[in-house]
Design an enzyme around this catalytic site. Structure first.
Site, mmCIF file in Angstrom:
data_model
loop_
_atom_site.group_PDB
_atom_site.id
_atom_site.type_symbol
_atom_site.label_atom_id
_atom_site.label_comp_id
_atom_site.label_asym_id
_atom_site.label_seq_id
_atom_site.Cartn_x
_atom_site.Cartn_y
_atom_site.Cartn_z
ATOM 1 N N HIS A 1 5.023 15.311 -6.069
ATOM 2 C CA HIS A 1 5.994 14.742 -5.142
ATOM 3 C C HIS A 1 6.623 13.493 -5.740
ATOM 4 C CE1 HIS A 1 3.208 11.540 -3.673
ATOM 5 N NE2 HIS A 1 2.268 12.463 -3.725
ATOM 6 N N ASP B 1 8.003 10.966 -3.978
ATOM 7 C CA ASP B 1 8.016 9.809 -3.085
ATOM 8 C C ASP B 1 6.723 9.009 -3.204
ATOM 9 O OD1 ASP B 1 6.860 12.191 -1.933
ATOM 10 O OD2 ASP B 1 6.655 11.118 -0.042
ATOM 11 N N ASP C 1 -0.237 7.945 -7.742
ATOM 12 C CA ASP C 1 0.109 8.883 -6.663
ATOM 13 C C ASP C 1 1.614 8.851 -6.411
ATOM 14 O OD1 ASP C 1 -0.029 10.556 -4.459
ATOM 15 O OD2 ASP C 1 -0.794 9.025 -3.112
ATOM 16 N N GLU D 1 6.440 14.062 0.703
ATOM 17 C CA GLU D 1 5.047 14.499 0.816
ATOM 18 C C GLU D 1 4.223 13.493 1.595
ATOM 19 O OE1 GLU D 1 0.776 14.850 -0.220
ATOM 20 O OE2 GLU D 1 2.122 13.168 -0.621
ATOM 21 N N HIS E 1 -2.396 4.444 -2.484
ATOM 22 C CA HIS E 1 -2.005 3.777 -1.233
ATOM 23 C C HIS E 1 -2.551 2.350 -1.144
ATOM 24 C CE1 HIS E 1 -1.398 7.895 1.036
ATOM 25 N NE2 HIS E 1 -1.000 7.941 -0.230
#
Length: 382
Positions: free
Chosen positions: A76, A78, A108, A140, A352
């Site tokens: 992904h 994003d 990520d 995503e 994250h």
């Protein structure tokens, strides 16, 4: 004109903001990332198909070679939002710190695309017997609208797909589902000096959260799967918004939460249980409660242990296939006929998080692994 180096590609991808978020004020387009990838892959001879999924949101499917079968390297484009004040470095700048490449999306997972391009370049002058596809999706981290659109279109992809999410270079063949839901409580505002003048949405939400915590405890007692490192279902209270001033009774409050069911847990049954707990609170607090999914749920994923791709990945990595608690786009690629695994260089523990990073020691092993997979599926298929 030669392509930028792997590190320069990595840096350019991180420097292109592409936050995907349920909050419109934080949500961004991913077009800059897609354009970078299409430019580089186009220069390498890939046929690049850019599809608009939603305004400002795009998928890229780049194909080298033709015919059925082949391999998909997927990811992904994003990232999640970031708290700039909590970072020690600029989140949108690739920074080398203690043997790590630090930056938003390094782990990520935008960095995966630079590693994939590095892996394939020496192979492109060889005869491809089956095609190689590089897939970059949008959203995503929120709605998975990119993967959903791809699955809904139904266009067959390769016979195998590897999603480069952070797994520490260990193959993953199972993961939990993902439910992102929202509770909106509408009360009645009034002057705080007299509680009888209003109905507090915030106090009603306090009780709603208490009920959800009770359900979480109940589900964690009832469901357990030791294949997962987090063997129970989880429920996370992600964000809450309500009220506007201390001297006003809170008239409106909204909660967004994330529920990760194990295989065998039916999302509709879970939602019915939540609604059953919320309905009495509406009457008790004299408020209106609306409860609905933010997005359609992501189904749990399982690829059979004896699949060719699982066996090959286990042999190349030296690790048995495992299960993870986080959700991915794997079930959507599986719907398109791909044997699918999740396998990438990052560590989910730093995803994250402020200071997200990729260990530089993983760079060369990842390039080598992806190259071996391309050789198996595209250059010497049986």
């Amino acid at each position: 004109m030669p392509l930028p180096s792997m590190k320069d590609q990595f840096a350019a991808l991180i420097a292109a903001p592409s936050v995907s978020c349920t909050q419109p004020a934080l949500d961004q387009s991913n077009r800059a990332v897609i354009d970078l990838l299409a430019s580089w892959l186009g220069d390498l001879g890939f046929a690049c198909d850019i599809q608009q999924v939603l305004p400002g949101k795009f998928n890229l499917l780049a194909t080298f070679g033709s015919g059925p079968g082949g391999l998909v390297l997927a990811g992904h484009s994003d990232t999640v939002p970031f708290d700039g004040a909590l970072w020690q470095t600029d989140p949108l700048k690739l920074t080398e710190v203690d043997g790590r490449w630090v930056g938003l999306g390094s782990c990520d997972m935008k960095g995966f695309f630079a590693l994939a391009i590095e892996a394939i370049q020496p192979l492109l002058d060889k005869p491809f017997k089956q095609p190689l596809m590089i897939l970059a999706t949008c959203d995503e981290e929120s709605s998975m609208s990119g993967a959903r659109a791809l699955a809904d279109a139904g266009r067959p992809l390769g016979r195998a797909a590897v999603i480069g999410e952070p797994t520490g270079l260990r193959p993953i063949r199972l993961h939990k589902g993902v439910m992102m839901d929202r509770i909106d409580i509408l009360g009645r505002s009034g002057h705080s000096s007299d509680p009888s003048l209003g109905h507090s949405a915030l106090e009603a939400m306090h009780d709603a959260i208490t009920e959800l915590k009770g359900l979480r405890q109940q589900w964690q007692r009832e469901y357990n799967n030791p294949q997962f490192s987090v063997p129970q279902p989880t429920l996370n209270f992600g964000c809450i918004h309500g009220g506007d001033n201390p001297n006003r009774i809170c008239g409106q409050c909204s909660l967004e939460f994330d529920l990760r069911p194990l295989p065998g847990m039916d999302p509709q049954v879970l939602r019915s249980a939540i609604m059953h707990k919320l309905q009495p609170l509406a009457e008790q607090h004299q408020v209106k409660i609306d409860y609905a999914p933010l997005f359609p749920e992501v189904p749990p994923f399982e690829q059979s242990a004896d699949a060719e791709l699982v066996r090959i990945a286990e042999r190349l990595t030296g690790h048995s296939a495992e299960a993870v608690a986080f959700g991915t786009e794997a079930p959507y690629l599986q719907r398109l006929g791909c044997e699918t695994i999740v396998l990438g260089p990052g560590d989910i523990a730093c995803a994250h998080q402020p200071g997200e990073y990729l260990e530089m020691s993983r760079l060369e092993p990842t390039v080598r692994l992806l190259r071996q997979l391309v050789e198996h599926y595209c250059l010497s298929p049986a």
